[in-house]
Write a protein that holds these residues in place. Structure first.
Motif, mmCIF file in Angstrom:
data_model
loop_
_atom_site.group_PDB
_atom_site.id
_atom_site.type_symbol
_atom_site.label_atom_id
_atom_site.label_comp_id
_atom_site.label_asym_id
_atom_site.label_seq_id
_atom_site.Cartn_x
_atom_site.Cartn_y
_atom_site.Cartn_z
ATOM 1 N N VAL A 1 46.353 -14.193 39.153
ATOM 2 C CA VAL A 1 44.925 -14.381 39.337
ATOM 3 C C VAL A 1 44.735 -15.104 40.670
ATOM 4 C CG1 VAL A 1 42.805 -15.261 38.327
ATOM 5 C CG2 VAL A 1 44.638 -14.492 36.839
ATOM 6 N N ASP A 2 44.690 -16.425 40.668
ATOM 7 C CA ASP A 2 44.467 -17.182 41.900
ATOM 8 C C ASP A 2 45.621 -18.121 42.245
ATOM 9 O OD1 ASP A 2 41.891 -16.104 42.361
ATOM 10 O OD2 ASP A 2 41.094 -17.434 40.831
ATOM 11 N N GLU A 3 46.669 -18.150 41.420
ATOM 12 C CA GLU A 3 47.743 -19.097 41.654
ATOM 13 C C GLU A 3 48.548 -18.743 42.910
ATOM 14 O OE1 GLU A 3 47.217 -18.590 37.184
ATOM 15 O OE2 GLU A 3 47.368 -17.306 38.938
ATOM 16 N N GLU A 4 48.893 -19.749 43.684
ATOM 17 C CA GLU A 4 49.798 -19.562 44.811
ATOM 18 C C GLU A 4 51.231 -19.686 44.294
ATOM 19 O OE1 GLU A 4 51.176 -21.810 48.948
ATOM 20 O OE2 GLU A 4 49.909 -22.824 47.454
ATOM 21 N N VAL A 5 52.086 -18.739 44.644
ATOM 22 C CA VAL A 5 53.473 -18.758 44.199
ATOM 23 C C VAL A 5 54.380 -19.091 45.375
ATOM 24 C CG1 VAL A 5 55.376 -17.440 43.197
ATOM 25 C CG2 VAL A 5 53.032 -17.073 42.378
ATOM 26 N N ILE A 6 55.119 -20.193 45.256
ATOM 27 C CA ILE A 6 56.110 -20.582 46.255
ATOM 28 C C ILE A 6 57.475 -20.166 45.703
ATOM 29 C CG2 ILE A 6 57.140 -22.457 47.576
ATOM 30 C CD1 ILE A 6 54.551 -24.032 47.147
ATOM 31 N N LEU A 7 58.064 -19.128 46.277
ATOM 32 C CA LEU A 7 59.307 -18.567 45.747
ATOM 33 C C LEU A 7 60.522 -19.205 46.411
ATOM 34 C CD1 LEU A 7 60.641 -16.439 43.900
ATOM 35 C CD2 LEU A 7 60.547 -14.854 45.845
ATOM 36 N N ILE A 8 61.427 -19.724 45.577
ATOM 37 C CA ILE A 8 62.720 -20.213 46.047
ATOM 38 C C ILE A 8 63.773 -19.252 45.532
ATOM 39 C CG2 ILE A 8 64.388 -22.097 45.998
ATOM 40 C CD1 ILE A 8 62.054 -24.002 45.460
ATOM 41 N N ASP A 9 64.342 -18.468 46.432
ATOM 42 C CA ASP A 9 65.333 -17.454 46.068
ATOM 43 C C ASP A 9 66.710 -18.021 46.411
ATOM 44 O OD1 ASP A 9 66.315 -15.085 45.171
ATOM 45 O OD2 ASP A 9 65.402 -13.836 46.711
ATOM 46 N N TYR A 10 67.374 -18.599 45.412
ATOM 47 C CA TYR A 10 68.611 -19.335 45.660
ATOM 48 C C TYR A 10 69.673 -18.498 46.381
ATOM 49 C CZ TYR A 10 66.991 -22.877 42.274
ATOM 50 O OH TYR A 10 66.288 -23.845 41.608
ATOM 51 N N HIS A 11 70.380 -19.130 47.313
ATOM 52 C CA HIS A 11 71.541 -18.530 47.967
ATOM 53 C C HIS A 11 72.792 -18.978 47.208
ATOM 54 C CE1 HIS A 11 69.627 -17.335 51.930
ATOM 55 N NE2 HIS A 11 68.664 -17.989 51.310
ATOM 56 N N THR A 12 73.544 -18.044 46.674
ATOM 57 C CA THR A 12 74.770 -18.403 45.964
ATOM 58 C C THR A 12 76.021 -18.059 46.751
ATOM 59 O OG1 THR A 12 74.791 -16.276 44.796
ATOM 60 C CG2 THR A 12 73.661 -18.114 43.728
ATOM 61 N N HIS A 13 75.854 -17.473 47.934
ATOM 62 C CA HIS A 13 76.968 -17.225 48.860
ATOM 63 C C HIS A 13 78.113 -16.430 48.231
ATOM 64 C CE1 HIS A 13 74.862 -19.995 51.469
ATOM 65 N NE2 HIS A 13 74.907 -20.916 50.536
ATOM 66 N N GLY A 14 77.767 -15.522 47.332
ATOM 67 C CA GLY A 14 78.777 -14.647 46.756
ATOM 68 C C GLY A 14 79.653 -15.284 45.710
ATOM 69 N N SER A 15 79.315 -16.477 45.247
ATOM 70 C CA SER A 15 80.127 -17.155 44.235
ATOM 71 C C SER A 15 80.012 -16.439 42.894
ATOM 72 C CB SER A 15 79.682 -18.612 44.092
ATOM 73 O OG SER A 15 79.868 -19.305 45.302
ATOM 74 N N ASN A 16 80.927 -16.757 42.012
ATOM 75 C CA ASN A 16 80.977 -16.115 40.704
ATOM 76 C C ASN A 16 80.078 -16.866 39.724
ATOM 77 O OD1 ASN A 16 81.583 -15.079 38.201
ATOM 78 N ND2 ASN A 16 83.789 -15.081 38.490
ATOM 79 N N PRO A 17 78.919 -16.309 39.363
ATOM 80 C CA PRO A 17 77.990 -17.026 38.487
ATOM 81 C C PRO A 17 78.438 -17.093 37.038
ATOM 82 C CG PRO A 17 77.164 -14.829 38.923
ATOM 83 C CD PRO A 17 78.395 -14.997 39.776
ATOM 84 N N THR A 18 79.552 -16.460 36.686
ATOM 85 C CA THR A 18 80.044 -16.574 35.315
ATOM 86 C C THR A 18 80.855 -17.851 35.127
ATOM 87 O OG1 THR A 18 82.121 -15.371 35.723
ATOM 88 C CG2 THR A 18 80.186 -14.059 35.150
#
Length: 269
Positions: A226-243
């Motif tokens: 609607v009117d909300e401003e969204v500030i997006l933080i798209d994390y950098h994981t540098h290719g690490s293994n998220p498991t």
């Protein structure tokens, strides 16, 4: 000013994506919020994002949450079950949440929390705002078919991350003006070299989730905005293994630096 003395801003919302161990990266963002002296009035979280959000909403500081990182291993908080709807039970997971957060209800938290979950029977997204905290966290963190879905109020629920990993929809019509949206699975969140079967399957899940989130947070804004401003933080994981929780722990500092770069100028540092 201590983190606990900061008053929540009713016009500021926080949206925390899930992604298994990737959720622990949010600790870096929490540290940024503490140093900037800001606190959201409402948090929407998915899967591990809702778990981290619950600790933050309960009043835990970033360093206290990080200390618990080594205690939380998925295999240690899951238990086998003979039930037909899943291979694993969430009972041990719920005991862990009760031990760390207390046997409380969602509405008793210091900050309003909306826990994303999918209704297994009608396929709709829900945001739990009341009810037993431990049970609702488990309901929003279980993968259908692998884990036993959680029954609440006559319905079965499971992890919404496969469709709504960044559940911005839950913050619509909440009277807020700005949303800080922390995305764990973006274009910088893939493994460089998945090696095992588990890692290949997880990478495929990451790719699918990445595209779904991108489609809902593109140039035209997010669906339902609607009117909300969204500030997006798209994390950098540098290719690490998220498991691997150990590798995610190493990314907390990067998340702190990145979120401070994005939020520092806007919120006064």
């Amino acid at each position: 000013m201590s983190a606990n003395s900061i008053k929540p801003d009713p016009e500021l919302g926080l949206c925390l994506a899930g992604g298994g161990a990737l959720g622990f990266i949010h600790i870096g963002l929490f540290r940024t919020l503490e140093e900037l002296g800001i606190k959201p009035g409402i948090i929407a979280g998915c899967s591990s994002g809702s778990i981290l959000g619950a600790f933050y909403a309960k009043g835990f500081k970033s360093d206290e949450i990080e200390e618990m990182l080594e205690e939380f291993h998925w295999l240690r908080v899951l238990a086998a079950t003979g039930l037909r709807r899943g291979l694993l039970s969430t009972k041990r997971m719920q005991r862990f949440f009760k031990k760390k957060l207390g046997d409380i209800r969602i509405e008793d938290l210091d900050i309003k929390l909306k826990i994303a979950a999918m209704d297994l029977q009608d396929g709709t997204l829900v945001g739990f705002t009341e009810g037993p905290l431990a049970k609702c966290l488990a309901a929003g963190a279980v993968v259908a078919g692998v884990f036993e879905p959680v029954r609440i109020g006559g319905h079965l629920y499971y992890d919404a991350g496969g469709v709504y990993n960044l559940p911005l929809e839950l913050l619509a019509n909440e009277g807020i003006k700005t949303i800080i949206a922390a995305n764990t699975i973006g274009q910088f969140g893939l493994m460089r070299n998945p090696r095992s079967v588990r890692e290949v399957l997880y990478q495929a899940y990451l790719i699918r989730t990445m595209h779904l989130v991108a489609a809902r947070t593109g140039p035209q804004g997010w669906q339902g905005k609607v009117d909300e401003e969204v500030i997006l933080i798209d994390y950098h994981t540098h290719g690490s293994n998220p498991t691997m929780i150990s590798e995610c722990a190493a990314m907390i500092e990067d998340a702190y630096v990145q979120s401070m770069e994005i939020l520092g100028d806007r919120f006064g540092k």
